[in-house]
Scaffold this motif. Structure first.
Motif, PDB file in Angstrom:
ATOM      1  N   ARG A 112       1.490  -7.357  -5.577  1.00 31.96           N
ATOM      2  CA  ARG A 112       1.836  -7.463  -6.996  1.00 31.96           C
ATOM      3  C   ARG A 112       3.164  -6.810  -7.328  1.00 31.96           C
ATOM      4  NH1 ARG A 112      -0.321  -3.180  -4.234  1.00 31.96           N
ATOM      5  NH2 ARG A 112      -0.771  -1.432  -5.552  1.00 31.96           N
ATOM      6  N   LEU A 221      -2.083   3.140   2.615  1.00 31.65           N
ATOM      7  CA  LEU A 221      -1.080   2.212   3.162  1.00 31.65           C
ATOM      8  C   LEU A 221      -1.451   0.765   2.865  1.00 31.65           C
ATOM      9  CD1 LEU A 221      -0.803   4.054   6.614  1.00 31.65           C
ATOM     10  CD2 LEU A 221       0.843   4.192   4.727  1.00 31.65           C
ATOM     11  N   SER A 223      -2.890  -2.694   2.806  1.00 32.96           N
ATOM     12  CA  SER A 223      -3.709  -3.451   3.772  1.00 32.96           C
ATOM     13  C   SER A 223      -3.775  -2.771   5.143  1.00 32.96           C
ATOM     14  CB  SER A 223      -3.146  -4.867   3.923  1.00 32.96           C
ATOM     15  OG  SER A 223      -1.817  -4.775   4.397  1.00 32.96           O
ATOM     16  N   GLY A 225      -4.623   0.330   5.451  1.00 31.45           N
ATOM     17  CA  GLY A 225      -5.654   1.362   5.365  1.00 31.45           C
ATOM     18  C   GLY A 225      -5.138   2.698   4.878  1.00 31.45           C
ATOM     19  N   VAL A 226      -5.621   3.766   5.502  1.00 31.26           N
ATOM     20  CA  VAL A 226      -5.269   5.112   5.034  1.00 31.26           C
ATOM     21  C   VAL A 226      -5.178   6.052   6.233  1.00 31.26           C
ATOM     22  CG1 VAL A 226      -7.743   5.602   4.565  1.00 31.26           C
ATOM     23  CG2 VAL A 226      -5.989   6.975   3.426  1.00 31.26           C
ATOM     24  N   VAL A 242     -11.072  -8.262   3.974  1.00 29.54           N
ATOM     25  CA  VAL A 242     -11.758  -9.018   2.911  1.00 29.54           C
ATOM     26  C   VAL A 242     -10.842 -10.159   2.486  1.00 29.54           C
ATOM     27  CG1 VAL A 242     -13.141  -7.102   1.976  1.00 29.54           C
ATOM     28  CG2 VAL A 242     -10.803  -7.438   1.157  1.00 29.54           C
ATOM     29  N   VAL A 244      -8.557 -11.297   0.129  1.00 31.85           N
ATOM     30  CA  VAL A 244      -7.819 -10.580  -0.918  1.00 31.85           C
ATOM     31  C   VAL A 244      -7.284 -11.536  -1.982  1.00 31.85           C
ATOM     32  CG1 VAL A 244      -5.751  -9.169  -1.357  1.00 31.85           C
ATOM     33  CG2 VAL A 244      -7.158  -8.734   0.648  1.00 31.85           C
ATOM     34  N   THR A 247      -4.339  -6.945  -5.244  1.00 36.71           N
ATOM     35  CA  THR A 247      -4.444  -5.539  -4.820  1.00 36.71           C
ATOM     36  C   THR A 247      -4.121  -4.560  -5.953  1.00 36.71           C
ATOM     37  OG1 THR A 247      -2.162  -5.574  -4.021  1.00 36.71           O
ATOM     38  CG2 THR A 247      -3.878  -6.091  -2.419  1.00 36.71           C
ATOM     39  N   GLY A 249      -4.305  -1.897  -8.558  1.00 35.88           N
ATOM     40  CA  GLY A 249      -5.299  -0.860  -8.834  1.00 35.88           C
ATOM     41  C   GLY A 249      -6.102  -0.426  -7.624  1.00 35.88           C
ATOM     42  N   ALA A 250      -5.765  -0.931  -6.429  1.00 36.35           N
ATOM     43  CA  ALA A 250      -6.543  -0.543  -5.237  1.00 36.35           C
ATOM     44  C   ALA A 250      -6.535   0.980  -5.071  1.00 36.35           C
ATOM     45  CB  ALA A 250      -5.981  -1.220  -3.993  1.00 36.35           C
ATOM     46  N   ASP A 252      -6.025   3.237  -7.459  1.00 31.88           N
ATOM     47  CA  ASP A 252      -6.760   3.876  -8.565  1.00 31.88           C
ATOM     48  C   ASP A 252      -8.262   3.884  -8.252  1.00 31.88           C
ATOM     49  OD1 ASP A 252      -4.226   3.558  -9.608  1.00 31.88           O
ATOM     50  OD2 ASP A 252      -4.783   1.888 -10.927  1.00 31.88           O
ATOM     51  N   PHE A 254      -9.620   3.521  -5.249  1.00 35.00           N
ATOM     52  CA  PHE A 254      -9.840   4.399  -4.088  1.00 35.00           C
ATOM     53  C   PHE A 254     -10.045   5.841  -4.581  1.00 35.00           C
ATOM     54  CE2 PHE A 254      -8.850   7.018  -0.512  1.00 35.00           C
ATOM     55  CZ  PHE A 254      -9.168   6.277   0.620  1.00 35.00           C
ATOM     56  N   SER A 276     -12.638   3.461   0.959  1.00 38.07           N
ATOM     57  CA  SER A 276     -11.991   2.271   1.533  1.00 38.07           C
ATOM     58  C   SER A 276     -12.819   1.031   1.230  1.00 38.07           C
ATOM     59  CB  SER A 276     -11.865   2.386   3.046  1.00 38.07           C
ATOM     60  OG  SER A 276     -11.098   3.485   3.387  1.00 38.07           O
ATOM     61  N   ALA A 279     -12.516   0.191  -2.543  1.00 33.95           N
ATOM     62  CA  ALA A 279     -11.179  -0.349  -2.854  1.00 33.95           C
ATOM     63  C   ALA A 279     -11.020  -1.763  -2.287  1.00 33.95           C
ATOM     64  CB  ALA A 279     -10.093   0.576  -2.302  1.00 33.95           C
ATOM     65  N   CYS A 283     -10.286  -5.546  -4.293  1.00 32.35           N
ATOM     66  CA  CYS A 283      -9.187  -6.486  -3.999  1.00 32.35           C
ATOM     67  C   CYS A 283      -9.626  -7.946  -3.986  1.00 32.35           C
ATOM     68  CB  CYS A 283      -8.558  -6.149  -2.646  1.00 32.35           C
ATOM     69  SG  CYS A 283      -7.681  -4.580  -2.631  1.00 32.35           S
TER      70      CYS A 283
END
Ligand SMILES: Nc1ncnc2c1ncn2[C@@H]1O[C@H](COP(=O)(O)OP(=O)(O)OP(=O)(O)O)[C@@H](O)[C@H]1O
Ligand SMILES: [Mg+2]
Length: 307
Positions: A112, A221, A223, A225-226, A242, A244, A247, A249-250, A252, A254, A276, A279, A283
């Motif tokens: 976005r 990060l 798509s 992950g983290v 998933v 998608v 994305t 607010g992913a 927020d 999370f 995860s 979030a 998506c």
């Protein structure tokens, strides 16, 4: 959970806004003009969407923010209340224009682009006026701050620290939030903040963030992950795969899920996997909030992916 209480309680301090979401076939096509695939007007904002997440998951969520006395402000509050978020601490300030964004969502990737008025809502040490009701913090099982309305956030964090209530932070910049940082126990920032701190979004960024004193630091990060640093070890949790759609607010969501998990006393690794999952489910639908799951949906998804 406080003795005798059935539901965990979380306070979020930060920004609430209204999002105009425009789903386009491809972002590159926008300049040429194109038909919208979908459109939605929906509340957003880091702390606000995080509190909606807490409420969907079954927790009690209270938002501290400031809005204008305008139609956007009415819509933002109405939606928060419909979600079950406690808005009793929302200030309505004369002369303030309630925050809003236009968000172009790429129909192929779900990535976005934000278009927003050139206003720095609630930045720095601004306070919406009256002192925050710090006694409310004693009722909370966890606190989340997002670097807006810090004139409220700092005393609330100080109060939480004295009371031993865990605090989580979502910041979209470090500069200007220096007074918040030493008061955050769980600091989770997006990629561009890691790059602001360390010029990269890897181990070096985690180490630089850890200097502020949090017991866990993480960089989300998208798509990819983290990554997080906990008990002096670095972990990478890939994103759940998933279908998608959007994305927005992913991060927020999370943070809302993570704060909920910490409020419940879950250990960090469980909190990370849970956040995860929540979030990723977000998506799968257009808007920052449409796809936020209930606790049962999130647990079912996690079980199906970890079995
Ligand atoms: N495409 C995706 N597929 C699955 N999970 C995703 C995807 N994008 C994001 N997530 C999940 O959401 C988390 C947060 O996403 P991201 O890093 O994009 O946050 P953000 O930049 O703060 O976003 P925002 O500011 O819009 O909330 C990621 O760490 C990941 O777990
Ligand atoms: Mg974010």
């Amino acid at each position: 959970m406080r003795p005798g209480q059935g539901r965990i309680k979380v306070i979020g301090i930060g920004v609430a806004c209204l999002d105009y979401l425009l789903l386009v076939p491809r972002l590159e096509e926008v300049a040429r003009g194109c038909a919208l695939r979908d459109f939605r007007m929906q509340g957003g904002g880091m702390a606000a969407t995080a509190m909606v997440t807490v409420a969907r998951l079954g927790g009690e969520a209270q938002l501290w923010t400031a809005l204008g006395q305008d139609r956007h402000g009415d819509l933002i509050i109405e939606e928060l209340q419909n979600e079950g978020v406690d808005t009793s601490q929302v200030a309505r300030l004369p002369g303030l224009r309630s925050p809003f964004n236009f968000i172009l969502v790429d129909g192929a990737t779900g990535e976005r682009v934000f278009l927003h008025p050139d206003v720095d809502w609630g930045r720095g040490n601004v306070t919406p006026g009256a002192s925050p009701a710090l006694a409310l913090v004693d009722e909370a099982d966890a606190l989340l701050v997002d670097g807006h309305w810090n004139g409220w956030a700092v005393p609330a964090l100080q109060h939480a620290r004295r009371a031993g209530i865990p605090t989580c932070g979502d910041l979209n910049r470090i500069a200007g939030n220096e007074n918040l940082l030493p008061l955050i126990d769980y600091l989770i920032v997006p990629r561009h903040v890691a790059e602001e701190v360390a010029g990269e979004a890897g181990v070096q960024a985690l180490e630089s963030l850890a200097v502020f004193g949090a017991k866990l630091v993480a960089v989300t990060l998208g798509s990819e992950g983290v990554i997080y640093l906990c008990d002096r070890k670095v972990y990478h949790l890939p994103a759940f795969s998933v279908k998608v759609v959007d994305t927005t607010g992913a991060g927020d969501v999370f943070h809302g899920a993570f704060t909920y998990a910490i409020a419940r006393g879950w250990p960090p690794h469980r909190a990370m996997a849970f956040s995860s999952a929540v979030a990723a489910l977000k998506c799968t639908q257009l808007g920052g909030r449409t796809g936020i799951p209930t606790l049962a949906q999130a647990e079912e998804f996690l079980e199906s992916r970890t079995a």
